[in-house]
Design a protein around this motif. Structure first.
Motif, PDB file in Angstrom:
ATOM      1  N   GLY A  98       0.807  -1.216   0.000  1.00 40.28           N
ATOM      2  CA  GLY A  98       0.000   0.000   0.000  1.00 40.28           C
ATOM      3  C   GLY A  98       0.840   1.266   0.000  1.00 40.28           C
ATOM      4  O   GLY A  98       0.370   2.336  -0.383  1.00 40.28           O
ATOM      5  N   ASN A  99       2.102   1.152   0.416  1.00 39.49           N
ATOM      6  CA  ASN A  99       3.020   2.287   0.433  1.00 39.49           C
ATOM      7  C   ASN A  99       3.877   2.364  -0.822  1.00 39.49           C
ATOM      8  O   ASN A  99       4.579   3.345  -1.026  1.00 39.49           O
ATOM      9  N   LEU A 100       3.841   1.326  -1.627  1.00 43.74           N
ATOM     10  CA  LEU A 100       4.737   1.223  -2.771  1.00 43.74           C
ATOM     11  C   LEU A 100       3.980   1.405  -4.076  1.00 43.74           C
ATOM     12  O   LEU A 100       2.931   0.820  -4.270  1.00 43.74           O
ATOM     13  N   SER A 101       4.534   2.223  -4.950  1.00 40.50           N
ATOM     14  CA  SER A 101       3.853   2.474  -6.214  1.00 40.50           C
ATOM     15  C   SER A 101       4.832   2.543  -7.372  1.00 40.50           C
ATOM     16  O   SER A 101       4.495   3.034  -8.433  1.00 40.50           O
ATOM     17  N   ASN A 102       6.012   2.063  -7.182  1.00 45.96           N
ATOM     18  CA  ASN A 102       7.062   2.227  -8.162  1.00 45.96           C
ATOM     19  C   ASN A 102       7.898   0.955  -8.185  1.00 45.96           C
ATOM     20  O   ASN A 102       7.579  -0.010  -7.505  1.00 45.96           O
ATOM     21  N   THR A 103       8.984   0.964  -8.933  1.00 45.74           N
ATOM     22  CA  THR A 103       9.943  -0.127  -8.868  1.00 45.74           C
ATOM     23  C   THR A 103      10.482  -0.184  -7.442  1.00 45.74           C
ATOM     24  O   THR A 103      10.773   0.851  -6.851  1.00 45.74           O
ATOM     25  N   VAL A 104      10.613  -1.386  -6.892  1.00 43.08           N
ATOM     26  CA  VAL A 104      11.005  -1.551  -5.489  1.00 43.08           C
ATOM     27  C   VAL A 104      12.305  -2.341  -5.384  1.00 43.08           C
ATOM     28  O   VAL A 104      12.456  -3.390  -5.993  1.00 43.08           O
ATOM     29  N   ILE A 105      13.223  -1.810  -4.586  1.00 44.13           N
ATOM     30  CA  ILE A 105      14.448  -2.514  -4.240  1.00 44.13           C
ATOM     31  C   ILE A 105      14.237  -3.058  -2.830  1.00 44.13           C
ATOM     32  O   ILE A 105      13.895  -2.308  -1.920  1.00 44.13           O
ATOM     33  N   VAL A 106      14.434  -4.351  -2.652  1.00 40.84           N
ATOM     34  CA  VAL A 106      14.284  -4.980  -1.345  1.00 40.84           C
ATOM     35  C   VAL A 106      15.671  -5.404  -0.880  1.00 40.84           C
ATOM     36  O   VAL A 106      16.374  -6.132  -1.582  1.00 40.84           O
ATOM     37  N   LEU A 107      16.064  -4.914   0.302  1.00 38.35           N
ATOM     38  CA  LEU A 107      17.385  -5.211   0.851  1.00 38.35           C
ATOM     39  C   LEU A 107      17.267  -5.717   2.285  1.00 38.35           C
ATOM     40  O   LEU A 107      16.383  -5.282   3.018  1.00 38.35           O
ATOM     41  N   PRO A 108      18.195  -6.584   2.702  1.00 37.34           N
ATOM     42  CA  PRO A 108      18.211  -7.014   4.103  1.00 37.34           C
ATOM     43  C   PRO A 108      18.835  -5.928   4.974  1.00 37.34           C
ATOM     44  O   PRO A 108      19.795  -5.264   4.572  1.00 37.34           O
ATOM     45  N   ALA A 109      18.319  -5.761   6.173  1.00 40.04           N
ATOM     46  CA  ALA A 109      18.867  -4.777   7.108  1.00 40.04           C
ATOM     47  C   ALA A 109      19.898  -5.398   8.032  1.00 40.04           C
ATOM     48  O   ALA A 109      20.552  -4.688   8.786  1.00 40.04           O
ATOM     49  N   ASP A 110      20.056  -6.703   7.962  1.00 37.43           N
ATOM     50  CA  ASP A 110      20.976  -7.387   8.867  1.00 37.43           C
ATOM     51  C   ASP A 110      22.161  -8.008   8.141  1.00 37.43           C
ATOM     52  O   ASP A 110      22.779  -8.943   8.626  1.00 37.43           O
ATOM     53  N   SER A 111      22.488  -7.468   6.973  1.00 38.87           N
ATOM     54  CA  SER A 111      23.607  -7.979   6.179  1.00 38.87           C
ATOM     55  C   SER A 111      24.362  -6.816   5.551  1.00 38.87           C
ATOM     56  O   SER A 111      23.784  -5.764   5.303  1.00 38.87           O
ATOM     57  N   LEU A 112      25.628  -7.057   5.284  1.00 38.77           N
ATOM     58  CA  LEU A 112      26.410  -6.061   4.558  1.00 38.77           C
ATOM     59  C   LEU A 112      26.243  -6.325   3.075  1.00 38.77           C
ATOM     60  O   LEU A 112      26.563  -7.411   2.591  1.00 38.77           O
ATOM     61  N   VAL A 113      25.708  -5.351   2.378  1.00 37.67           N
ATOM     62  CA  VAL A 113      25.473  -5.467   0.945  1.00 37.67           C
ATOM     63  C   VAL A 113      26.185  -4.296   0.276  1.00 37.67           C
ATOM     64  O   VAL A 113      25.886  -3.138   0.558  1.00 37.67           O
ATOM     65  N   ASP A 114      27.140  -4.604  -0.585  1.00 36.03           N
ATOM     66  CA  ASP A 114      27.886  -3.573  -1.291  1.00 36.03           C
ATOM     67  C   ASP A 114      27.592  -3.732  -2.773  1.00 36.03           C
ATOM     68  O   ASP A 114      28.177  -4.570  -3.444  1.00 36.03           O
ATOM     69  N   ILE A 115      26.654  -2.942  -3.258  1.00 33.53           N
ATOM     70  CA  ILE A 115      26.218  -3.064  -4.646  1.00 33.53           C
ATOM     71  C   ILE A 115      25.968  -1.686  -5.223  1.00 33.53           C
ATOM     72  O   ILE A 115      25.462  -0.797  -4.551  1.00 33.53           O
ATOM     73  N   ASP A 116      26.348  -1.533  -6.486  1.00 35.65           N
ATOM     74  CA  ASP A 116      26.052  -0.307  -7.218  1.00 35.65           C
ATOM     75  C   ASP A 116      24.613  -0.457  -7.722  1.00 35.65           C
ATOM     76  O   ASP A 116      24.359  -1.104  -8.733  1.00 35.65           O
ATOM     77  N   LEU A 117      23.679   0.126  -6.988  1.00 34.35           N
ATOM     78  CA  LEU A 117      22.269  -0.026  -7.346  1.00 34.35           C
ATOM     79  C   LEU A 117      21.938   0.631  -8.676  1.00 34.35           C
ATOM     80  O   LEU A 117      21.060   0.161  -9.387  1.00 34.35           O
ATOM     81  N   SER A 118      22.649   1.685  -9.046  1.00 36.95           N
ATOM     82  CA  SER A 118      22.365   2.334 -10.332  1.00 36.95           C
ATOM     83  C   SER A 118      22.660   1.372 -11.478  1.00 36.95           C
ATOM     84  O   SER A 118      21.910   1.327 -12.455  1.00 36.95           O
ATOM     85  N   ALA A 119      23.731   0.579 -11.378  1.00 39.39           N
ATOM     86  CA  ALA A 119      24.047  -0.393 -12.426  1.00 39.39           C
ATOM     87  C   ALA A 119      22.995  -1.499 -12.473  1.00 39.39           C
ATOM     88  O   ALA A 119      22.569  -1.919 -13.552  1.00 39.39           O
ATOM     89  N   ALA A 120      22.572  -1.976 -11.306  1.00 37.12           N
ATOM     90  CA  ALA A 120      21.538  -3.020 -11.260  1.00 37.12           C
ATOM     91  C   ALA A 120      20.231  -2.500 -11.841  1.00 37.12           C
ATOM     92  O   ALA A 120      19.553  -3.201 -12.604  1.00 37.12           O
ATOM     93  N   LEU A 121      19.872  -1.266 -11.486  1.00 39.64           N
ATOM     94  CA  LEU A 121      18.630  -0.688 -12.017  1.00 39.64           C
ATOM     95  C   LEU A 121      18.716  -0.419 -13.511  1.00 39.64           C
ATOM     96  O   LEU A 121      17.743  -0.614 -14.241  1.00 39.64           O
ATOM     97  N   LYS A 122      19.874   0.028 -13.976  1.00 41.43           N
ATOM     98  CA  LYS A 122      20.056   0.266 -15.412  1.00 41.43           C
ATOM     99  C   LYS A 122      19.817  -1.023 -16.188  1.00 41.43           C
ATOM    100  O   LYS A 122      19.114  -1.038 -17.196  1.00 41.43           O
ATOM    101  N   SER A 123      20.385  -2.114 -15.690  1.00 39.56           N
ATOM    102  CA  SER A 123      20.178  -3.415 -16.322  1.00 39.56           C
ATOM    103  C   SER A 123      18.704  -3.813 -16.264  1.00 39.56           C
ATOM    104  O   SER A 123      18.129  -4.273 -17.252  1.00 39.56           O
ATOM    105  N   HIS A 124      18.090  -3.628 -15.109  1.00 45.12           N
ATOM    106  CA  HIS A 124      16.676  -3.968 -14.927  1.00 45.12           C
ATOM    107  C   HIS A 124      15.789  -3.217 -15.926  1.00 45.12           C
ATOM    108  O   HIS A 124      14.972  -3.806 -16.628  1.00 45.12           O
TER     109      HIS A 124
END
Length: 142
Positions: A98-124
């Motif tokens: 109900g709060n989301l109306s766009n493309t959604v990125i889901v990430l864990p809050a209890d892990s270290l994630v090092d990712i260039d989200l712009s590159a992932a989104l560009k590919s998507h």
């Protein structure tokens, strides 16, 4: 880039990790180099230009909300979505829809994630994909 999609940070602490430490604190609050592990994905999102992050909470939610507050100190806004039951990743996404109306990125809050989200989104977006999952190999100890 942050304007083209929304972020849902999963901070539900539904799975049993790092016991007995997590008997008194939620997993995203476990300290790593003198700050909660959840601070790292928030800092990364802020660096990459995101201005709003939804945080899905369940177990010991008050500790997370008390520490992170509005998100102002990181230059973004945190909006909390409290689950009343443990629903896993798909359930948290469904609960937040109900709060989301766009493309959604889901990430864990209890892990270290090092990712260039712009590159992932560009590919998507270049593939006009319905969903994109980014995975990384995990070396298991024998």
């Amino acid at each position: 880039m942050g304007n083209n999609c929304q972020v849902l940070l999963l901070a539900t602490s539904e799975t049993r990790k790092l016991e007995p430490l997590t008997l008194t604190m939620p997993t995203p609050m476990v300290p790593l180099a003198n700050k909660p592990v959840m601070a790292y994905p928030i800092e990364g999102l802020a660096r990459q230009g995101f201005k709003q992050v939804y945080v899905s909470l369940y177990h010991m939610a008050n500790q997370i909300e008390a520490y992170f507050g509005s998100g102002e100190r990181w230059g973004l806004r945190l909006d909390y979505i409290l689950q009343h039951k443990p629903w896993g990743t798909a359930g948290a996404l469904k609960w937040a829809e109900g709060n989301l109306s766009n493309t959604v990125i889901v990430l864990p809050a209890d892990s270290l994630v090092d990712i260039d989200l712009s590159a992932a989104l560009k590919s998507h977006f270049s593939k006009d994909a319905s969903a994109t999952i980014v995975v990384s190999p995990c070396k298991m100890r024998e």
